[in-house]
Write a protein that holds these residues in place. Structure first.
Motif, PDB file in Angstrom:
ATOM      1  N   HIS A 129     -42.090  -0.344  -8.460  1.00 21.81           N
ATOM      2  CA  HIS A 129     -40.911   0.220  -7.804  1.00 21.81           C
ATOM      3  C   HIS A 129     -41.336   1.023  -6.571  1.00 21.81           C
ATOM      4  N   ARG A 130     -40.320   1.404  -5.786  1.00 21.00           N
ATOM      5  CA  ARG A 130     -40.537   2.257  -4.614  1.00 21.00           C
ATOM      6  C   ARG A 130     -39.717   3.544  -4.727  1.00 21.00           C
ATOM      7  N   ASN A 131     -39.394   3.914  -5.937  1.00 21.41           N
ATOM      8  CA  ASN A 131     -38.641   5.144  -6.166  1.00 21.41           C
ATOM      9  C   ASN A 131     -39.563   6.342  -5.990  1.00 21.41           C
ATOM     10  N   ASN A 132     -39.092   7.348  -5.274  1.00 24.79           N
ATOM     11  CA  ASN A 132     -39.888   8.552  -5.040  1.00 24.79           C
ATOM     12  C   ASN A 132     -39.045   9.793  -5.264  1.00 24.79           C
ATOM     13  N   MET A 133     -39.726  10.889  -5.583  1.00 24.52           N
ATOM     14  CA  MET A 133     -39.053  12.165  -5.728  1.00 24.52           C
ATOM     15  C   MET A 133     -38.489  12.611  -4.381  1.00 24.52           C
ATOM     16  N   ARG A 134     -37.523  13.516  -4.421  1.00 21.18           N
ATOM     17  CA  ARG A 134     -37.056  14.118  -3.184  1.00 21.18           C
ATOM     18  C   ARG A 134     -38.169  15.010  -2.636  1.00 21.18           C
ATOM     19  N   ARG A 135     -38.382  14.918  -1.333  1.00 26.54           N
ATOM     20  CA  ARG A 135     -39.491  15.652  -0.720  1.00 26.54           C
ATOM     21  C   ARG A 135     -38.964  16.554   0.389  1.00 26.54           C
ATOM     22  N   TYR A 136     -39.773  17.548   0.773  1.00 25.20           N
ATOM     23  CA  TYR A 136     -39.300  18.596   1.671  1.00 25.20           C
ATOM     24  C   TYR A 136     -40.344  18.925   2.732  1.00 25.20           C
ATOM     25  N   SER A 137     -39.867  19.569   3.794  1.00 21.20           N
ATOM     26  CA  SER A 137     -40.736  19.986   4.899  1.00 21.20           C
ATOM     27  C   SER A 137     -40.608  21.485   5.130  1.00 21.20           C
ATOM     28  N   GLY A 138     -41.601  22.032   5.835  1.00 15.42           N
ATOM     29  CA  GLY A 138     -41.561  23.446   6.206  1.00 15.42           C
ATOM     30  C   GLY A 138     -42.324  24.315   5.237  1.00 15.42           C
ATOM     31  N   ARG A 139     -41.795  25.522   5.007  1.00 16.79           N
ATOM     32  CA  ARG A 139     -42.361  26.449   4.039  1.00 16.79           C
ATOM     33  C   ARG A 139     -41.773  26.102   2.676  1.00 16.79           C
ATOM     34  N   ILE A 140     -42.545  25.442   1.850  1.00 15.16           N
ATOM     35  CA  ILE A 140     -41.984  24.798   0.665  1.00 15.16           C
ATOM     36  C   ILE A 140     -42.391  25.461  -0.647  1.00 15.16           C
ATOM     37  N   ALA A 141     -42.995  26.641  -0.610  1.00 11.13           N
ATOM     38  CA  ALA A 141     -43.516  27.260  -1.830  1.00 11.13           C
ATOM     39  C   ALA A 141     -42.449  27.393  -2.915  1.00 11.13           C
ATOM     40  N   GLY A 142     -41.268  27.872  -2.549  1.00 10.84           N
ATOM     41  CA  GLY A 142     -40.209  28.051  -3.528  1.00 10.84           C
ATOM     42  C   GLY A 142     -39.789  26.751  -4.184  1.00 10.84           C
ATOM     43  N   LEU A 143     -39.683  25.703  -3.389  1.00 10.42           N
ATOM     44  CA  LEU A 143     -39.303  24.390  -3.914  1.00 10.42           C
ATOM     45  C   LEU A 143     -40.421  23.785  -4.754  1.00 10.42           C
ATOM     46  N   LEU A 144     -41.660  24.030  -4.351  1.00  9.35           N
ATOM     47  CA  LEU A 144     -42.801  23.450  -5.051  1.00  9.35           C
ATOM     48  C   LEU A 144     -42.996  24.066  -6.436  1.00  9.35           C
ATOM     49  N   LEU A 145     -42.449  25.255  -6.656  1.00  8.90           N
ATOM     50  CA  LEU A 145     -42.512  25.858  -7.987  1.00  8.90           C
ATOM     51  C   LEU A 145     -41.783  25.005  -9.025  1.00  8.90           C
ATOM     52  N   LYS A 146     -40.743  24.313  -8.590  1.00  5.55           N
ATOM     53  CA  LYS A 146     -39.923  23.540  -9.526  1.00  5.55           C
ATOM     54  C   LYS A 146     -40.652  22.314 -10.045  1.00  5.55           C
ATOM     55  N   ASP A 147     -41.418  21.681  -9.169  1.00  5.35           N
ATOM     56  CA  ASP A 147     -42.160  20.476  -9.550  1.00  5.35           C
ATOM     57  C   ASP A 147     -43.066  20.091  -8.386  1.00  5.35           C
ATOM     58  N   ASN A 148     -44.127  19.349  -8.684  1.00  4.95           N
ATOM     59  CA  ASN A 148     -45.027  18.891  -7.635  1.00  4.95           C
ATOM     60  C   ASN A 148     -44.498  17.601  -7.033  1.00  4.95           C
ATOM     61  N   PHE A 149     -43.972  17.677  -5.819  1.00  5.80           N
ATOM     62  CA  PHE A 149     -43.451  16.483  -5.150  1.00  5.80           C
ATOM     63  C   PHE A 149     -44.373  16.004  -4.034  1.00  5.80           C
ATOM     64  N   ILE A 150     -45.597  16.558  -3.959  1.00  2.00           N
ATOM     65  CA  ILE A 150     -46.578  16.120  -2.956  1.00  2.00           C
ATOM     66  C   ILE A 150     -47.448  15.021  -3.562  1.00  2.00           C
ATOM     67  N   SER A 151     -47.396  13.842  -3.005  1.00  2.00           N
ATOM     68  CA  SER A 151     -48.221  12.726  -3.473  1.00  2.00           C
ATOM     69  C   SER A 151     -49.573  12.792  -2.764  1.00  2.00           C
ATOM     70  N   MET A 152     -50.610  13.158  -3.508  1.00  2.00           N
ATOM     71  CA  MET A 152     -51.902  13.499  -2.909  1.00  2.00           C
ATOM     72  C   MET A 152     -52.484  12.381  -2.057  1.00  2.00           C
ATOM     73  N   ASN A 153     -52.347  11.146  -2.508  1.00  2.00           N
ATOM     74  CA  ASN A 153     -52.947  10.025  -1.791  1.00  2.00           C
ATOM     75  C   ASN A 153     -52.257   9.732  -0.460  1.00  2.00           C
ATOM     76  N   THR A 154     -51.103  10.357  -0.231  1.00  2.00           N
ATOM     77  CA  THR A 154     -50.398  10.159   1.038  1.00  2.00           C
ATOM     78  C   THR A 154     -50.689  11.273   2.038  1.00  2.00           C
ATOM     79  N   THR A 155     -51.396  12.314   1.622  1.00  2.00           N
ATOM     80  CA  THR A 155     -51.542  13.502   2.469  1.00  2.00           C
ATOM     81  C   THR A 155     -52.607  13.353   3.553  1.00  2.00           C
ATOM     82  N   MET A 156     -52.409  14.121   4.623  1.00  2.00           N
ATOM     83  CA  MET A 156     -53.441  14.384   5.617  1.00  2.00           C
ATOM     84  C   MET A 156     -53.335  15.872   5.943  1.00  2.00           C
TER      85      MET A 156
END
Length: 288
Positions: A129-156
């Motif tokens: 599938h190509r289903n992904n979590m909702r993702r966010y930009s900017g200062r995301i600390a508060g949102l990241l507390l809820k769940d990890n939505f950063i896909s490590m293999n996609t990061t730079m």
């Protein structure tokens, strides 16, 4: 701009060729590819060395088995790139992954980390599938507390982030990526780009599929983060993040472990007694 690509591996001989060849096929060519063999007992060494003999951009490192977080830190200690990328040895990239990531930094110069979506595949490489979590930009600390939505293999990530705040903590068996992104979210800006930047393989023997261990570890990571970086989020963000985490945990255990589910929902209610989503979750748990 030099990009350092870091791949830790342990007994992944069957999947390494796809990972390595996806890096070598990148449209952006100015990179170093650091592969850390975490004490593999299969044919990984000779396989990696056969590629390294043909392409000087590949650097093979070996260590006794110490887990992938230690392997990543080992690679970070010698990486020379202006940007850092991570690629797990059982996953691979589309050919324009680096090019699109660098383009995003040009479009969003204020960003410190860019990331995107992934395509989920099975053990044999078939797309699921190509289903992904909702993702966010900017200062995301508060949102990241809820769940990890950063896909490590996609990061730079800009190299300065590791120089200023360090690499993987190495404290836990799983979720060292969540630990890293939460830490970075205390200081840096993230930029999500709506592009598929990695193929993520799911397999039965992945330790990351252990949901109980994942919840326990994530809870520990979140509480440590709030202790170590108390000014990273507001009191309202802290309350919203923690109650969302415990509500999600309660929902997960609702059908399999009532005691765990009720304990989690009690935590959520204690933190956010007026939260509508928490009371809705409790109602669903009681009905189920």
């Amino acid at each position: 701009m030099l990009v350092s690509i870091i791949t830790p591996t342990y007994n992944r001989e069957a999947f390494l060729p796809a990972a390595i060849e996806s890096v070598l096929a990148q449209s952006y060519k100015n990179f170093e590819f650091i592969i850390v063999d975490d004490g593999s007992e299969d044919n990984s060494r000779s396989l990696i060395e056969s590629y390294a003999e043909k392409d000087s951009r590949i650097k093979y490192l070996y260590q006794q088995n110490q887990r992938q977080s230690v392997a990543r830190n080992y690679a970070l200690s010698i990486a020379k790139g202006d940007f850092i990328c991570f690629l797990d040895s059982d996953n691979y990239w589309p050919t324009d992954k680096l090019e699109k990531s660098l383009k995003a930094f040009g479009e969003y110069p204020e960003a410190d980390i860019v990331y995107g979506d992934c395509i989920t595949i099975d053990e044999n490489g078939n797309e699921l599938h190509r289903n992904n979590m909702r993702r966010y930009s900017g200062r995301i600390a508060g949102l990241l507390l809820k769940d990890n939505f950063i896909s490590m293999n996609t990061t730079m990530t800009r190299r300065k982030c590791f120089e200023e705040m360090g690499g993987m903590s190495g404290k836990r068996r799983v979720a060292d990526d969540y630990d890293l992104w939460l830490k970075f979210s205390a200081r840096y800006r993230f930029q999500y780009i709506p592009e598929f930047l990695a193929y993520y393989r799911v397999m039965e023997n992945q330790i990351s599929s252990n949901k109980k261990l994942r919840f326990e570890t994530n809870e520990s990571i979140i509480l440590d983060f709030l202790t170590n970086y108390p000014d990273a989020v507001s009191e309202q963000e802290k309350k919203a993040g923690l109650s969302a985490f415990y509500t999600r945990k309660a929902r997960h255990y609702a059908g399999s472990d009532k005691r765990e589910s009720y304990a989690a929902i009690r935590n959520a209610l204690k933190i956010n007694p007026l939260g509508v989503s928490v009371w809705r979750a409790l109602a669903k748990i009681l009905i189920s």
